[in-house]
Design an enzyme around this catalytic site. Structure first.
Site, PDB file in Angstrom:
ATOM      1  N   SER A  17       0.815  -1.226   0.000  1.00 35.77           N
ATOM      2  CA  SER A  17       0.000   0.000   0.000  1.00 35.77           C
ATOM      3  C   SER A  17       0.839   1.263   0.000  1.00 35.77           C
ATOM      4  CB  SER A  17      -0.879  -0.007   1.257  1.00 35.77           C
ATOM      5  OG  SER A  17      -1.436   1.267   1.479  1.00 35.77           O
ATOM      6  N   GLU A  30       0.112   3.653   1.678  1.00 34.14           N
ATOM      7  CA  GLU A  30       0.128   4.107   3.073  1.00 34.14           C
ATOM      8  C   GLU A  30       1.511   3.878   3.698  1.00 34.14           C
ATOM      9  OE1 GLU A  30      -2.281   5.737   4.669  1.00 34.14           O
ATOM     10  OE2 GLU A  30      -1.577   5.576   6.743  1.00 34.14           O
ATOM     11  N   TYR A  69      -1.401   0.421  10.658  1.00 39.69           N
ATOM     12  CA  TYR A  69      -1.688  -0.268   9.390  1.00 39.69           C
ATOM     13  C   TYR A  69      -0.496  -0.146   8.441  1.00 39.69           C
ATOM     14  CZ  TYR A  69      -3.622  -0.827   4.656  1.00 39.69           C
ATOM     15  OH  TYR A  69      -3.832  -1.188   3.343  1.00 39.69           O
TER      16      TYR A  69
HETATM   17  P1  NAP Z   1     -11.377  -4.508   2.062  1.00 36.61           P
HETATM   18  O1  NAP Z   1     -12.556  -4.203   1.202  1.00 36.61           O
HETATM   19  O2  NAP Z   1     -11.302  -3.947   3.430  1.00 36.61           O
HETATM   20  O3  NAP Z   1     -11.270  -6.118   2.151  1.00 36.61           O
HETATM   21  C1  NAP Z   1     -10.445  -6.735   3.096  1.00 36.61           C
HETATM   22  C2  NAP Z   1     -10.675  -8.223   3.026  1.00 36.61           C
HETATM   23  O4  NAP Z   1      -9.838  -8.858   3.997  1.00 36.61           O
HETATM   24  C3  NAP Z   1     -12.117  -8.664   3.342  1.00 36.61           C
HETATM   25  O5  NAP Z   1     -12.490  -9.689   2.465  1.00 36.61           O
HETATM   26  C4  NAP Z   1     -11.999  -9.203   4.756  1.00 36.61           C
HETATM   27  O6  NAP Z   1     -12.951 -10.180   5.081  1.00 36.61           O
HETATM   28  C5  NAP Z   1     -10.603  -9.828   4.682  1.00 36.61           C
HETATM   29  N1  NAP Z   1     -10.048 -10.115   6.004  1.00 36.61           N
HETATM   30  C6  NAP Z   1     -10.035  -9.334   7.103  1.00 36.61           C
HETATM   31  N2  NAP Z   1      -9.469  -9.971   8.134  1.00 36.61           N
HETATM   32  C7  NAP Z   1      -9.103 -11.205   7.688  1.00 36.61           C
HETATM   33  C8  NAP Z   1      -8.487 -12.330   8.285  1.00 36.61           C
HETATM   34  N3  NAP Z   1      -8.140 -12.337   9.569  1.00 36.61           N
HETATM   35  N4  NAP Z   1      -8.265 -13.425   7.522  1.00 36.61           N
HETATM   36  C9  NAP Z   1      -8.642 -13.452   6.215  1.00 36.61           C
HETATM   37  N5  NAP Z   1      -9.237 -12.408   5.594  1.00 36.61           N
HETATM   38  C10 NAP Z   1      -9.463 -11.295   6.323  1.00 36.61           C
HETATM   39  O7  NAP Z   1     -10.034  -4.097   1.317  1.00 36.61           O
HETATM   40  P2  NAP Z   1      -9.775  -3.742  -0.236  1.00 36.61           P
HETATM   41  O8  NAP Z   1     -10.003  -2.286  -0.436  1.00 36.61           O
HETATM   42  O9  NAP Z   1     -10.468  -4.731  -1.077  1.00 36.61           O
HETATM   43  O10 NAP Z   1      -8.195  -3.950  -0.327  1.00 36.61           O
HETATM   44  C11 NAP Z   1      -7.654  -5.231  -0.630  1.00 36.61           C
HETATM   45  C12 NAP Z   1      -6.233  -5.288  -0.108  1.00 36.61           C
HETATM   46  O11 NAP Z   1      -5.451  -4.262  -0.722  1.00 36.61           O
HETATM   47  C13 NAP Z   1      -6.077  -5.087   1.382  1.00 36.61           C
HETATM   48  O12 NAP Z   1      -4.985  -5.859   1.817  1.00 36.61           O
HETATM   49  C14 NAP Z   1      -5.742  -3.610   1.518  1.00 36.61           C
HETATM   50  O13 NAP Z   1      -5.032  -3.372   2.707  1.00 36.61           O
HETATM   51  C15 NAP Z   1      -4.894  -3.419   0.289  1.00 36.61           C
HETATM   52  N6  NAP Z   1      -4.874  -2.075  -0.304  1.00 36.61           N
HETATM   53  C16 NAP Z   1      -6.051  -1.449  -0.604  1.00 36.61           C
HETATM   54  C17 NAP Z   1      -6.014  -0.215  -1.222  1.00 36.61           C
HETATM   55  C18 NAP Z   1      -7.290   0.504  -1.591  1.00 36.61           C
HETATM   56  O14 NAP Z   1      -7.228   1.705  -1.858  1.00 36.61           O
HETATM   57  N7  NAP Z   1      -8.421  -0.172  -1.667  1.00 36.61           N
HETATM   58  C19 NAP Z   1      -4.787   0.399  -1.526  1.00 36.61           C
HETATM   59  C20 NAP Z   1      -3.603  -0.288  -1.218  1.00 36.61           C
HETATM   60  C21 NAP Z   1      -3.658  -1.543  -0.616  1.00 36.61           C
HETATM   61  P3  NAP Z   1     -14.442  -9.795   5.618  1.00 36.61           P
HETATM   62  O15 NAP Z   1     -15.212  -9.412   4.378  1.00 36.61           O
HETATM   63  O16 NAP Z   1     -14.918 -11.048   6.231  1.00 36.61           O
HETATM   64  O17 NAP Z   1     -14.267  -8.657   6.559  1.00 36.61           O
HETATM   65  O1  G4F Z   2     -10.613   6.865   2.635  1.00 30.24           O
HETATM   66  P1  G4F Z   2      -9.593   6.800   3.711  1.00 30.24           P
HETATM   67  O2  G4F Z   2     -10.015   6.216   5.008  1.00 30.24           O
HETATM   68  O3  G4F Z   2      -8.353   6.037   3.072  1.00 30.24           O
HETATM   69  P2  G4F Z   2      -6.791   5.962   3.471  1.00 30.24           P
HETATM   70  O4  G4F Z   2      -6.580   6.249   4.897  1.00 30.24           O
HETATM   71  O5  G4F Z   2      -6.033   6.771   2.491  1.00 30.24           O
HETATM   72  O6  G4F Z   2      -6.494   4.406   3.255  1.00 30.24           O
HETATM   73  C1  G4F Z   2      -6.941   3.715   2.090  1.00 30.24           C
HETATM   74  O7  G4F Z   2      -5.943   3.793   1.093  1.00 30.24           O
HETATM   75  C2  G4F Z   2      -4.700   3.146   1.442  1.00 30.24           C
HETATM   76  C3  G4F Z   2      -3.751   3.365   0.259  1.00 30.24           C
HETATM   77  O8  G4F Z   2      -3.097   4.594   0.397  1.00 30.24           O
HETATM   78  C4  G4F Z   2      -4.994   1.680   1.682  1.00 30.24           C
HETATM   79  F1  G4F Z   2      -3.825   1.005   1.923  1.00 30.24           F
HETATM   80  C5  G4F Z   2      -5.950   1.535   2.848  1.00 30.24           C
HETATM   81  O9  G4F Z   2      -6.253   0.156   3.049  1.00 30.24           O
HETATM   82  C6  G4F Z   2      -7.247   2.272   2.499  1.00 30.24           C
HETATM   83  O10 G4F Z   2      -7.858   1.601   1.417  1.00 30.24           O
HETATM   84  O11 G4F Z   2      -9.037   8.268   4.014  1.00 30.24           O
HETATM   85  C7  G4F Z   2      -8.529   9.077   2.981  1.00 30.24           C
HETATM   86  C8  G4F Z   2      -8.267  10.481   3.527  1.00 30.24           C
HETATM   87  C9  G4F Z   2      -7.455  10.485   4.827  1.00 30.24           C
HETATM   88  O12 G4F Z   2      -6.473  11.483   4.755  1.00 30.24           O
HETATM   89  C10 G4F Z   2      -8.459  10.847   5.894  1.00 30.24           C
HETATM   90  O13 G4F Z   2      -7.913  11.571   6.996  1.00 30.24           O
HETATM   91  O14 G4F Z   2      -9.530  11.083   3.852  1.00 30.24           O
HETATM   92  C11 G4F Z   2      -9.404  11.738   5.093  1.00 30.24           C
HETATM   93  N1  G4F Z   2     -10.722  11.871   5.701  1.00 30.24           N
HETATM   94  C12 G4F Z   2     -11.332  13.060   6.010  1.00 30.24           C
HETATM   95  N2  G4F Z   2     -12.492  12.840   6.607  1.00 30.24           N
HETATM   96  C13 G4F Z   2     -11.524  10.881   6.101  1.00 30.24           C
HETATM   97  C14 G4F Z   2     -12.649  11.487   6.671  1.00 30.24           C
HETATM   98  N3  G4F Z   2     -11.397   9.537   6.001  1.00 30.24           N
HETATM   99  C15 G4F Z   2     -12.423   8.776   6.472  1.00 30.24           C
HETATM  100  N4  G4F Z   2     -12.325   7.433   6.341  1.00 30.24           N
HETATM  101  N5  G4F Z   2     -13.525   9.319   7.064  1.00 30.24           N
HETATM  102  C16 G4F Z   2     -13.700  10.688   7.180  1.00 30.24           C
HETATM  103  O15 G4F Z   2     -14.700  11.152   7.720  1.00 30.24           O
END
Ligand code: NAP
Ligand code: G4F
Length: 329
Positions: A128, A130, A152
Site C-alpha cells: 500500500s 500508506e 496499518y
Molecule cells: P477490504 O474491502 O477492506 O477487504 C479486506 C478483506 O480482507 C475482506 O475480504 C476481509 O474479510 C478480509 N479479512 C479481514 N481480516 C481477515 C483475516 N483475519 N483473515 C482473512 N481475511 C481477512 O479491502 P480492499 O479495499 O479490497 O483492499 C484489498 C487489499 O489491498 C487489502 O490488503 C488492503 O489493505 C490493500 N490495499 C487497498 C487499497 C485501496 O485503496 N483499496 C490500496 C492499497 C492496498 P471480511 O469481508 O470477512 O471482513
Molecule cells: O478513505 P480513507 O479512510 O483512506 P486511506 O486512509 O487513504 O487508506 C486507504 O488507502 C490506502 C492506500 O493509500 C490503503 F492502503 C488503505 O487500506 C485504504 O484503502 O481516508 C482518505 C483520507 C485520509 O487522509 C483521511 O484523513 O480522507 C481523510 N478523511 C477526512 N475525513 C476521512 C474522513 N477519512 C475517512 N475514512 N472518514 C472521514 O470522515
C-alpha cells in the site's frame, strides 16, 4: 490447462473485482472467507457465483495450509487485511497480526505446500501507498523510502519486506503491488470516498442534511479498483517477480472530491451540508500521496482507464441508483 487461483480477502472490494477478472479469463477461482456464517458470502455468491469458497483465516496457518491443499493454486493473491487506517490505531495489535503477520503465515504456508517445487505457486501481495506515510519524495516510486504513519502502514511495510525476503531467500515468484487508493461502488462505507458518495446521494434525496468529516485537505492519488486488479494480474504473469507502484500519477484533495460529488447532483453551495469534527482526525495524518507508475506502465503495459472526476461521478451515480434516485434529476 485451466489455471487455478486462490484469493484471500475475496469478500472485499478488490477481491470481488479480481474474482470476476480471473473468472473472465477462464480461471478456477477459490476464495478464502473467514468466520462462521460470514454474511458477505451471500454478496460474493450474488456477484460471482462460480467462486468456490474455502473457510480460513490469515491468523490460522493450518487453515491456510488446508486451503492451499484444497485449491492447489497456480497463483495466490493475498488481499486479506484489516484495511481501515483509522481503525488500526484502536486495534494496533490485531492489525499487526492480520495485515502484517498474516502475510508471513501465508508465505510460509506456500513454502511448505510447494516443497521442493517453490516455483509452482506464484504470489501477489497487496502492499500500500500508506507505507510512504510522511512522504520522502513526490511523486512516490518503488525506491522511495518507506515512512509509515499508522499501525496499518507499519504492518503493510512488514508484509512488503517479507514478500521481498521470500523472493530473495527461496526464489519464490512473489510480487508486491504498491497500490495507491482505489475506489468503486463496492468500496466499504467507512472510507472517505464512499462515505461522501453515499451521503451526497442521500442529501440529494432529502434523506439526510449533514455530512461530518475530518481533514478535507488530505490529498490522495485516487484510481478505479477495476483497473487496479488488472495490474495485480499482470504482475503475476511476468517471468520475473518484482515490485510495482500502481497509481494514476495525479493527486486530489478530499475537498475536490466533495465539490465534484455535490456538483453531480446539482448542489453548488455544498459547504452548508458539510461539517468537520475532530473525531475523524487521525493521530498522524498522511498529507499527500501521489504515485509514479512509470514502471507498471512500461513493464506491464498497464494504464488506468478511469480519471478522477469520472470516478467520483461513477460512485455518486451508483449510490443514487441504490437509493432509487437515478432518473429523478
Ligand atoms: P477490504 O474491502 O477492506 O477487504 C479486506 C478483506 O480482507 C475482506 O475480504 C476481509 O474479510 C478480509 N479479512 C479481514 N481480516 C481477515 C483475516 N483475519 N483473515 C482473512 N481475511 C481477512 O479491502 P480492499 O479495499 O479490497 O483492499 C484489498 C487489499 O489491498 C487489502 O490488503 C488492503 O489493505 C490493500 N490495499 C487497498 C487499497 C485501496 O485503496 N483499496 C490500496 C492499497 C492496498 P471480511 O469481508 O470477512 O471482513
Ligand atoms: O478513505 P480513507 O479512510 O483512506 P486511506 O486512509 O487513504 O487508506 C486507504 O488507502 C490506502 C492506500 O493509500 C490503503 F492502503 C488503505 O487500506 C485504504 O484503502 O481516508 C482518505 C483520507 C485520509 O487522509 C483521511 O484523513 O480522507 C481523510 N478523511 C477526512 N475525513 C476521512 C474522513 N477519512 C475517512 N475514512 N472518514 C472521514 O470522515
Amino acid at each position: 490447462m485451466t489455471k487455478r487461483a486462490l484469493i484471500t480477502g475475496v469478500t472485499g472490494q478488490d477481491g470481488m473485482y479480481l474474482a470476476r477478472l480471473l473468472l473472465s479469463k477462464g480461471y478456477t477461482v477459490f476464495g478464502l472467507v473467514r468466520g462462521q456464517n460470514n454474511p458477505k458470502i451471500q454478496a460474493l455468491h450474488d456477484w460471482a457465483p462460480e467462486v468456490r469458497v474455502i473457510t480460513g483465516d490469515l491468523q490460522d496457518q493450518s487453515s491456510l495450509l488446508r486451503a492451499l491443499g484444497q485449491a492447489q493454486p497456480d497463483e495466490v493473491y493475498n488481499l486479506g487485511a484489516i484495511s481501515f487506517v483509522a481503525y488500526s490505531w484502536e486495534n494496533a495489535h490485531l492489525t499487526s497480526q492480520v495485515t502484517g503477520m498474516g502475510v508471513l503465515n501465508l508465505l510460509e504456508a506456500i513454502r511448505l505446500h510447494a516443497g521442493t517445487d517453490i516455483g509452482k505457486v506464484r504470489f501477489y501481495q497487496a502492499s500500500s501507498s500508506e507505507m510512504f506515510g510522511r512522504v520522502q519524495e513526490v511523486p512516490q516510486r518503488e525506491t522511495t523510502l518507506l515512512w509509515p504513519r499508522s499501525p496499518y502502514g507499519v504492518a503493510k511495510a512488514f508484509g512488503h519486506h517479507m514478500t521481498i525476503n521470500y523472493r530473495e531467500s527461496y526464489g519464490m515468484h512473489a510480487s508486491s503491488g504498491i497500490l495507491f487508493n482505489h475506489e468503486s461502488p463496492l468500496r466499504g462505507p467507512e472510507f472517505v470516498t464512499r462515505k461522501i458518495s453515499s451521503a451526497v446521494a442521500r442529501i440529494a434525496l432529502g434523506l439526510q442534511d449533514q455530512l461530518v468529516l475530518g481533514n478535507l485537505d488530505a490529498q490522495r492519488d485516487w484510481g478505479f479498483a477495476g483497473d487496479y486488479v488488472d495490474a495485480m494480474w499482470r504482475m503475476v504473469q511476468q517471468d520475473t517477480a518484482d515490485d510495482y507502484v500502481v497509481s494514476t500519477n495525479e493527486t486530489h484533495s478530499v475537498r475536490e472530491y466533495l465539490e465534484i460529488a455535490f456538483e453531480h447532483v446539482g448542489i453548488t453551495d455544498w459547504q452548508r451540508h458539510v461539517t468537520q469534527d475532530a473525531r475523524f482526525l487521525r493521530p498522524a495524518e498522511v498529507d499527500l500521496l501521489m504515485g509514479d507508475a512509470t514502471k507498471a506502465r512500461t513493464t506491464l503495459g498497464w494504464e488506468p482507464t478511469v480519471g478522477f472526476a469520472d470516478l467520483v461521478r461513477m460512485m455518486v451515480t451508483a449510490d443514487l441508483s441504490e437509493h432509487g434516485l437515478v432518473g429523478a434529476r
